[in-house]
Design a protein around this motif. Structure first.
Motif, PDB file in Angstrom:
ATOM      1  N   GLN A 174     -98.781  -7.721 -59.845  1.00  0.00           N
ATOM      2  CA  GLN A 174     -97.426  -8.247 -59.913  1.00  0.00           C
ATOM      3  C   GLN A 174     -96.570  -7.592 -58.832  1.00  0.00           C
ATOM      4  N   VAL A 175     -95.574  -8.311 -58.398  1.00  0.00           N
ATOM      5  CA  VAL A 175     -94.573  -7.784 -57.471  1.00  0.00           C
ATOM      6  C   VAL A 175     -93.210  -8.187 -58.020  1.00  0.00           C
ATOM      7  N   ASP A 176     -92.353  -7.212 -58.262  1.00  0.00           N
ATOM      8  CA  ASP A 176     -91.028  -7.451 -58.836  1.00  0.00           C
ATOM      9  C   ASP A 176     -91.114  -8.220 -60.148  1.00  0.00           C
ATOM     10  N   GLY A 177     -92.147  -7.885 -60.933  1.00  0.00           N
ATOM     11  CA  GLY A 177     -92.285  -8.498 -62.249  1.00  0.00           C
ATOM     12  C   GLY A 177     -92.835  -9.896 -62.250  1.00  0.00           C
ATOM     13  N   ARG A 178     -93.270 -10.403 -61.084  1.00  0.00           N
ATOM     14  CA  ARG A 178     -93.806 -11.757 -60.997  1.00  0.00           C
ATOM     15  C   ARG A 178     -95.267 -11.723 -60.556  1.00  0.00           C
ATOM     16  N   PRO A 179     -96.050 -12.715 -60.995  1.00  0.00           N
ATOM     17  CA  PRO A 179     -97.469 -12.725 -60.613  1.00  0.00           C
ATOM     18  C   PRO A 179     -97.632 -12.778 -59.104  1.00  0.00           C
ATOM     19  N   PHE A 180     -98.541 -11.968 -58.586  1.00  0.00           N
ATOM     20  CA  PHE A 180     -98.808 -11.966 -57.150  1.00  0.00           C
ATOM     21  C   PHE A 180    -100.177 -12.597 -56.913  1.00  0.00           C
ATOM     22  N   PRO A 181    -100.307 -13.491 -55.910  1.00  0.00           N
ATOM     23  CA  PRO A 181     -99.227 -14.002 -55.050  1.00  0.00           C
ATOM     24  C   PRO A 181     -98.416 -15.115 -55.712  1.00  0.00           C
TER      25      PRO A 181
END
Length: 377
Positions: A174-181
């Motif tokens: 995750q990046v900033d609480g969102r699934p990556f990518p």
């Protein structure tokens, strides 16, 4: 690079070395894993190199296998083709060295399997890192099983299609609480970079299940640690399998061997080493601690990053760059781990310290063949 005459001399020296480090007794079974480096950058190129009879790397790989003479060999980083032509061509070369593998097995790997999505977060789709497993074409760098004993194909289990999100307890980036990518990418991302197979092999009255896999390197990503997390979960799949914790999948009953390239060292490197150390400590497994003189000598001579490592260099199985900051150095990443109910009578990493065979081993692959001798019930 290495003429045939030199390779023949090296093979004789290798056989002598093999005898010195512990030949299997007549009742013993030698199981090996070898990251061969025989992947090529286009379909059919490996077959052409094997059939052409002039490729120095192919010749070196054959010498390594002929010197160690496994009864069961999992060959990694070996291009897959649907008809098994490359496997059969290599088996013919080995048969000419009095090493017959009548039973060959391979499944289509995830490497090079296109998704049409941006899986690595670089803003582009359809690159080699956007496949289910890194690959320039479908089947690049697959797995191939060579066996002197019958493969019970009807009993094979293939977990290669399991989505990463479906693994119990999966940790996806995750990046900033969102699934990556992206959520779309995670919805199609398979767990296995190459594959996870359970292959029963019948040896006399005993069926041994081979738990074969080749995990992603835990590098070549960003701070989200996509590859590091995936590498750890690829290893954790086997723990869940042994626990009987995969939905609808019973735990193995009877002896088994976990083998392949985990791309993870229990003490050094950039991966989540604690996961490998915990796996090696599982009481259901035996870690034979295979060693080599060549690994210990290489680390001492090369220095560099190796001088900072905490693990025993005699256990290393791969010879990576070590001079510059950020280089991984030599690591233990290839494994043959029998179940605790099997008796280990010998083990080793085929890494000669010096002589012509040491040159042949280096010409074959960055990785070294790992073997374990087992006494069957």
């Amino acid at each position: 690079m290495y003429p045939a005459a030199l390779l023949r001399v090296a093979a004789g020296l290798a056989v002598a070395l093999w005898l010195a480090v512990g030949m299997a007794a007549a009742a013993d079974l030698r199981v090996a894993a070898y990251s061969s480096g025989l992947a090529r950058k286009g379909p059919g190129l490996l077959l052409a190199d094997i059939a052409g009879g002039k490729d120095a790397q192919v010749a070196a790989v054959v010498e390594v296998i002929a010197a160690t003479r496994p009864d069961i060999l999992l060959l990694l980083d070996f291009d897959y083709d649907m008809d098994g032509l490359a496997m059969r061509a290599l088996a013919d070369l080995l048969r000419a060295r009095d090493l017959d593998y009548p039973y060959l097995f391979a499944l289509k790997p995830n490497t090079g399997m296109r998704t049409g999505l941006d899986l690595d977060g670089d803003g582009r789709a359809n690159g080699p890192r956007d496949a289910q497993g890194f690959g320039y074409f479908p089947g690049q760098g697959g797995m191939a099983l060579f066996s002197r004993y019958p493969v019970e194909a009807a009993g094979v289990r293939d977990f290669s299609g399991l989505l990463w999100a479906e693994l119990p307890g999966a940790t996806q980036p995750q990046v900033d609480g969102r699934p990556f990518p992206s959520a779309e990418a995670q919805a199609v991302q398979r767990l296995s970079t190459t594959g996870h197979w359970v292959v029963p092999v019948r040896v006399g009255e005993t069926t041994i299940r081979l738990l074969a896999f080749h995990a992603t390197p835990p590098v070549f990503d960003g701070p989200e640690d996509r590859n590091g997390l995936r590498n750890r979960d690829e290893l954790r799949l086997w723990t869940l399998f042994l626990d009987g914790a995969l939905p609808g999948v019973p735990a193995p009953d009877g002896p088994f061997v976990v083998l392949g390239n985990a791309n993870l060292d229990p003490a050094d490197g950039d991966g989540r080493s604690a996961a490998m150390a915990a796996f090696l400590a599982d009481p259901r497994l035996t870690d034979p601690m295979p060693r080599s003189e060549g690994g210990a000598l290489a680390a001492a001579v090369q220095g560099g990053v190796n001088a900072t490592h905490r693990g025993d260099p005699a256990l290393d199985t791969a010879d990576w760059d070590d001079a510059a900051p950020g280089d991984p150095g030599n690591l233990r990443v290839d494994y043959v781990l029998p179940s605790a109910d099997l008796t280990v009578t010998g083990a080793g990493v085929f890494w000669p310290a010096d002589g012509p065979m040491a040159e042949t081993v280096a010409a074959a692959s960055r990785h070294r063949l790992v073997w374990v001798n087992l006494r069957l019930p």
